[in-house]
Structures are given as structure tokens and as C-alpha cells.
Design a protein around this motif. Sequence first.
Motif, mmCIF file in Angstrom:
data_model
loop_
_atom_site.group_PDB
_atom_site.id
_atom_site.type_symbol
_atom_site.label_atom_id
_atom_site.label_comp_id
_atom_site.label_asym_id
_atom_site.label_seq_id
_atom_site.Cartn_x
_atom_site.Cartn_y
_atom_site.Cartn_z
ATOM 1 N N UNK A 1 12.831 11.672 5.489
ATOM 2 C CA UNK A 1 11.768 11.476 6.480
ATOM 3 C C UNK A 1 10.560 10.918 5.731
ATOM 4 N N UNK A 2 9.654 10.303 6.456
ATOM 5 C CA UNK A 2 8.449 9.784 5.808
ATOM 6 C C UNK A 2 7.637 10.924 5.201
ATOM 7 N N UNK A 3 7.660 12.087 5.844
ATOM 8 C CA UNK A 3 6.943 13.253 5.325
ATOM 9 C C UNK A 3 7.521 13.683 3.978
ATOM 10 N N UNK A 4 8.840 13.732 3.879
ATOM 11 C CA UNK A 4 9.500 14.123 2.629
ATOM 12 C C UNK A 4 9.257 13.080 1.540
ATOM 13 N N UNK A 5 9.350 11.810 1.902
ATOM 14 C CA UNK A 5 9.117 10.739 0.928
ATOM 15 C C UNK A 5 7.677 10.783 0.420
ATOM 16 N N UNK A 6 6.744 11.044 1.324
ATOM 17 C CA UNK A 6 5.337 11.151 0.926
ATOM 18 C C UNK A 6 5.137 12.336 -0.018
ATOM 19 N N UNK A 7 5.816 13.454 0.245
ATOM 20 C CA UNK A 7 5.712 14.630 -0.615
ATOM 21 C C UNK A 7 6.256 14.328 -2.010
ATOM 22 N N UNK B 1 0.832 -1.192 0.000
ATOM 23 C CA UNK B 1 0.000 0.000 0.000
ATOM 24 C C UNK B 1 0.874 1.252 0.000
ATOM 25 N N UNK B 2 0.233 2.400 -0.034
ATOM 26 C CA UNK B 2 0.953 3.670 -0.127
ATOM 27 C C UNK B 2 1.899 3.875 1.066
ATOM 28 N N UNK B 3 1.417 3.590 2.272
ATOM 29 C CA UNK B 3 2.238 3.791 3.474
ATOM 30 C C UNK B 3 3.506 2.935 3.421
ATOM 31 N N UNK B 4 3.388 1.699 2.958
ATOM 32 C CA UNK B 4 4.553 0.823 2.839
ATOM 33 C C UNK B 4 5.530 1.351 1.791
ATOM 34 N N UNK B 5 4.991 1.853 0.678
ATOM 35 C CA UNK B 5 5.841 2.419 -0.369
ATOM 36 C C UNK B 5 6.577 3.653 0.147
ATOM 37 N N UNK B 6 5.883 4.519 0.868
ATOM 38 C CA UNK B 6 6.511 5.704 1.448
ATOM 39 C C UNK B 6 7.621 5.296 2.407
ATOM 40 N N UNK B 7 7.369 4.273 3.212
ATOM 41 C CA UNK B 7 8.377 3.800 4.165
ATOM 42 C C UNK B 7 9.641 3.314 3.437
ATOM 43 N N UNK B 8 9.469 2.580 2.350
ATOM 44 C CA UNK B 8 10.608 2.087 1.567
ATOM 45 C C UNK B 8 11.362 3.260 0.928
#
Length: 109
Positions: free
Chosen positions: A23-29, A8-15
Motif C-alpha cells: 500500500x502507499x502507506x506501507x511504502x511511505x513507512x 518527488x517523494x509522492x512519486x517515489x512512494x507510488x513506484x
Amino acid sequence: MHQPPNMNRAQLVEILASKNELSKTAANAVLETLIETVQTAVKKGDAVQLVGFGTFKAVKRAARTGKNPATGAALKIPASTVPKFVPGAKFKAVVDPKAAKRKAEKAGK
């Protein structure tokens, strides 16, 4: 045979965060920017080609006649534009190395 769950999206952001020291915030952005950019380009009718991965594009579907599966009655399906992803050769080879090998052998003949 038990199939692993989908990513899912959260797992992709974590990777993305861990592999790129973000940071997870930067990766999500970064992920959000990528998705928005691809969507905007395809909406305008442009194709987005990521060599080695694939191409995102819009494809027009012509109007056609279909059937109602419950009643069998004919119905008109209007023309539409839909998003399409065409995987690149490298992506296909990662997913199915045997097929890539067969294709390479066939091309070499």
C-alpha cells in the motif's frame, strides 16, 4: 530541449508501492524508516554503504576565509560537518555508461 520534472517523494512512494505490491502507506513507512536510519547513522559519524548504489557519510570542513561577493570583504567561514553522498560504480555506470566503459578499458590496460 525540455527536461522532465524531478521525481518527488509522492512519486517515489507510488513506484515503491506498485513494484513491491505494498500500500502507499506501507511504502511511505519503509521510505521514512530508510531515511531516518541513514540520517541517524550519519549524524553519529557512521557511514552507510549500499553496495552498487553509494555511500552516505559525514565530512568535516575546515574553517576557511571567504569573500563577500557584494563587497569583496574577507570573512571567516567556521568549520562545519556536512553530509556527503558518494555514488557507487554501478550507479555511475547507469547514469553515464560511456564513462564507465572508458574507465573499464583504462583499468584493463
